[in-house]
Design a protein around this motif. Structure first.
Motif, PDB file in Angstrom:
ATOM      1  N   UNK A   1     -19.424  39.498  32.004  1.00  0.00           N
ATOM      2  CA  UNK A   1     -18.214  39.917  31.280  1.00  0.00           C
ATOM      3  C   UNK A   1     -18.495  41.058  30.285  1.00  0.00           C
ATOM      4  N   UNK A   2     -19.364  41.094  29.429  1.00  0.00           N
ATOM      5  CA  UNK A   2     -20.186  40.062  28.794  1.00  0.00           C
ATOM      6  C   UNK A   2     -19.365  39.285  27.756  1.00  0.00           C
ATOM      7  N   UNK A   3     -19.781  38.031  27.529  1.00  0.00           N
ATOM      8  CA  UNK A   3     -19.072  37.165  26.579  1.00  0.00           C
ATOM      9  C   UNK A   3     -20.076  36.335  25.791  1.00  0.00           C
ATOM     10  N   UNK A   4     -19.713  36.062  24.530  1.00  0.00           N
ATOM     11  CA  UNK A   4     -20.543  35.176  23.707  1.00  0.00           C
ATOM     12  C   UNK A   4     -20.644  33.813  24.379  1.00  0.00           C
ATOM     13  N   UNK A   5     -21.790  33.196  24.249  1.00  0.00           N
ATOM     14  CA  UNK A   5     -21.999  31.855  24.799  1.00  0.00           C
ATOM     15  C   UNK A   5     -21.075  30.876  24.069  1.00  0.00           C
ATOM     16  N   UNK A   6     -20.441  29.981  24.820  1.00  0.00           N
ATOM     17  CA  UNK A   6     -19.532  28.997  24.221  1.00  0.00           C
ATOM     18  C   UNK A   6     -20.229  28.096  23.211  1.00  0.00           C
ATOM     19  N   UNK A   7     -21.491  27.770  23.455  1.00  0.00           N
ATOM     20  CA  UNK A   7     -22.243  26.938  22.519  1.00  0.00           C
ATOM     21  C   UNK A   7     -22.510  27.659  21.217  1.00  0.00           C
ATOM     22  N   UNK A   8     -22.730  28.962  21.290  1.00  0.00           N
ATOM     23  CA  UNK A   8     -22.920  29.765  20.073  1.00  0.00           C
ATOM     24  C   UNK A   8     -21.621  29.782  19.276  1.00  0.00           C
ATOM     25  N   UNK A   9     -20.503  29.969  19.977  1.00  0.00           N
ATOM     26  CA  UNK A   9     -19.201  29.968  19.311  1.00  0.00           C
ATOM     27  C   UNK A   9     -18.953  28.626  18.633  1.00  0.00           C
ATOM     28  N   UNK A  10     -19.223  27.529  19.334  1.00  0.00           N
ATOM     29  CA  UNK A  10     -19.030  26.192  18.762  1.00  0.00           C
ATOM     30  C   UNK A  10     -19.931  25.988  17.543  1.00  0.00           C
ATOM     31  N   UNK A  11     -21.204  26.379  17.670  1.00  0.00           N
ATOM     32  CA  UNK A  11     -22.141  26.222  16.554  1.00  0.00           C
ATOM     33  C   UNK A  11     -21.708  27.060  15.361  1.00  0.00           C
ATOM     34  N   UNK A  12     -21.203  28.256  15.618  1.00  0.00           N
ATOM     35  CA  UNK A  12     -20.733  29.133  14.551  1.00  0.00           C
ATOM     36  C   UNK A  12     -19.558  28.499  13.799  1.00  0.00           C
ATOM     37  N   UNK A  13     -18.596  27.960  14.539  1.00  0.00           N
ATOM     38  CA  UNK A  13     -17.434  27.346  13.895  1.00  0.00           C
ATOM     39  C   UNK A  13     -17.823  26.067  13.144  1.00  0.00           C
ATOM     40  N   UNK A  14     -18.677  25.250  13.753  1.00  0.00           N
ATOM     41  CA  UNK A  14     -19.123  24.023  13.079  1.00  0.00           C
ATOM     42  C   UNK A  14     -19.910  24.352  11.811  1.00  0.00           C
ATOM     43  N   UNK A  15     -20.774  25.348  11.897  1.00  0.00           N
ATOM     44  CA  UNK A  15     -21.544  25.765  10.727  1.00  0.00           C
ATOM     45  C   UNK A  15     -20.624  26.264   9.623  1.00  0.00           C
ATOM     46  N   UNK A  16     -19.619  27.036   9.991  1.00  0.00           N
ATOM     47  CA  UNK A  16     -18.655  27.539   9.010  1.00  0.00           C
ATOM     48  C   UNK A  16     -17.954  26.378   8.315  1.00  0.00           C
ATOM     49  N   UNK A  17     -17.522  25.386   9.090  1.00  0.00           N
ATOM     50  CA  UNK A  17     -16.851  24.221   8.505  1.00  0.00           C
ATOM     51  C   UNK A  17     -17.786  23.449   7.583  1.00  0.00           C
ATOM     52  N   UNK A  18     -19.015  23.211   8.037  1.00  0.00           N
ATOM     53  CA  UNK A  18     -19.975  22.427   7.264  1.00  0.00           C
ATOM     54  C   UNK A  18     -20.323  23.111   5.947  1.00  0.00           C
ATOM     55  N   UNK A  19     -20.646  24.397   6.010  1.00  0.00           N
ATOM     56  CA  UNK A  19     -21.027  25.124   4.789  1.00  0.00           C
ATOM     57  C   UNK A  19     -19.837  25.253   3.845  1.00  0.00           C
ATOM     58  N   UNK A  20     -18.648  25.511   4.384  1.00  0.00           N
ATOM     59  CA  UNK A  20     -17.467  25.607   3.528  1.00  0.00           C
ATOM     60  C   UNK A  20     -17.225  24.292   2.798  1.00  0.00           C
ATOM     61  N   UNK A  21     -17.358  23.185   3.507  1.00  0.00           N
ATOM     62  CA  UNK A  21     -17.157  21.867   2.898  1.00  0.00           C
ATOM     63  C   UNK A  21     -18.235  21.580   1.848  1.00  0.00           C
ATOM     64  N   UNK A  22     -19.492  21.831   2.202  1.00  0.00           N
ATOM     65  CA  UNK A  22     -20.580  21.607   1.249  1.00  0.00           C
ATOM     66  C   UNK A  22     -20.449  22.538   0.040  1.00  0.00           C
ATOM     67  N   UNK A  23     -20.039  23.783   0.286  1.00  0.00           N
ATOM     68  CA  UNK A  23     -19.874  24.744  -0.808  1.00  0.00           C
ATOM     69  C   UNK A  23     -18.760  24.311  -1.749  1.00  0.00           C
TER      70      UNK A  23
END
Length: 170
Positions: free
Chosen positions: A60-82
């Motif tokens: 395509x090229x396209x970002x890996x779905x697992x990278x996208x999921x990890x990015x969103x989960x990390x954003x949620x986790x850090x935002x909550x912890x912050x």
């Protein structure tokens, strides 16, 4: 009785940025993906810089779905912890100068994560912001939107539920 002069704004900003760096620095996977956080007041924007190794479909090229999921989960986790750490810093219960990545408050634990892949992630930088829907002593719910060129056209969204760590004593 004299009062001490208020801290200069730049010193306060630097202390908050140092606290965020200590929080993020304690998670090796964040460094592995290259995720950075831009702080404006108490609001965070996560940045996933493009790297060829993040591509999942080179056709395509396209970002890996697992990278996208990890990015969103990390954003949620850090935002909550912050948000928790921000409250501790602003109430002076924690001195940001004393924070060390090896001695940070425990991170929330993901209970469940639902990702909506809306379109392919293109080979370019991605951004995400999380909104805390509910945060209690034991449970939290966070919504995250990820986009690339236009925030009004997200490429993925997530809903995350977390178990919150016990409050720090001291």
């Amino acid at each position: 009785m004299s009062r001490s002069a208020p801290e200069p704004v730049q010193v306060i900003k630097q202390r908050r940025d140092s606290a965020l760096e200590a929080l993020v620095g304690g998670v090796p996977y964040i460094r592995h993906l290259g995720i950075a956080f831009d702080r404006r007041g108490d609001e965070l924007t996560a940045i996933l810089p493009y790297a060829e190794r993040l591509i999942g479909n080179p056709m395509l090229p396209a970002l890996h779905g697992g990278v996208t999921a990890a990015f969103l989960e990390t954003t949620a986790t850090i935002t909550l912890a912050w948000s928790r750490l921000w409250d501790e810093i602003e109430s002076a219960r924690i001195d940001p100068d004393d924070l060390d990545p090896s001695d940070m408050p425990r991170m929330p634990k993901t209970v469940d994560l639902t990702i909506d892949y809306l379109r392919s992630g293109l080979p370019r930088d991605a951004y995400a912001r999380a909104r805390i829907v509910r945060s209690g002593r034991r449970y939290a719910s966070v919504h995250v939107e990820g986009w690339q060129d236009n925030r009004e056209r997200p490429h993925a969204m997530a809903t995350c539920h977390f178990v919150m760590p016990a409050a720090r004593e001291g």
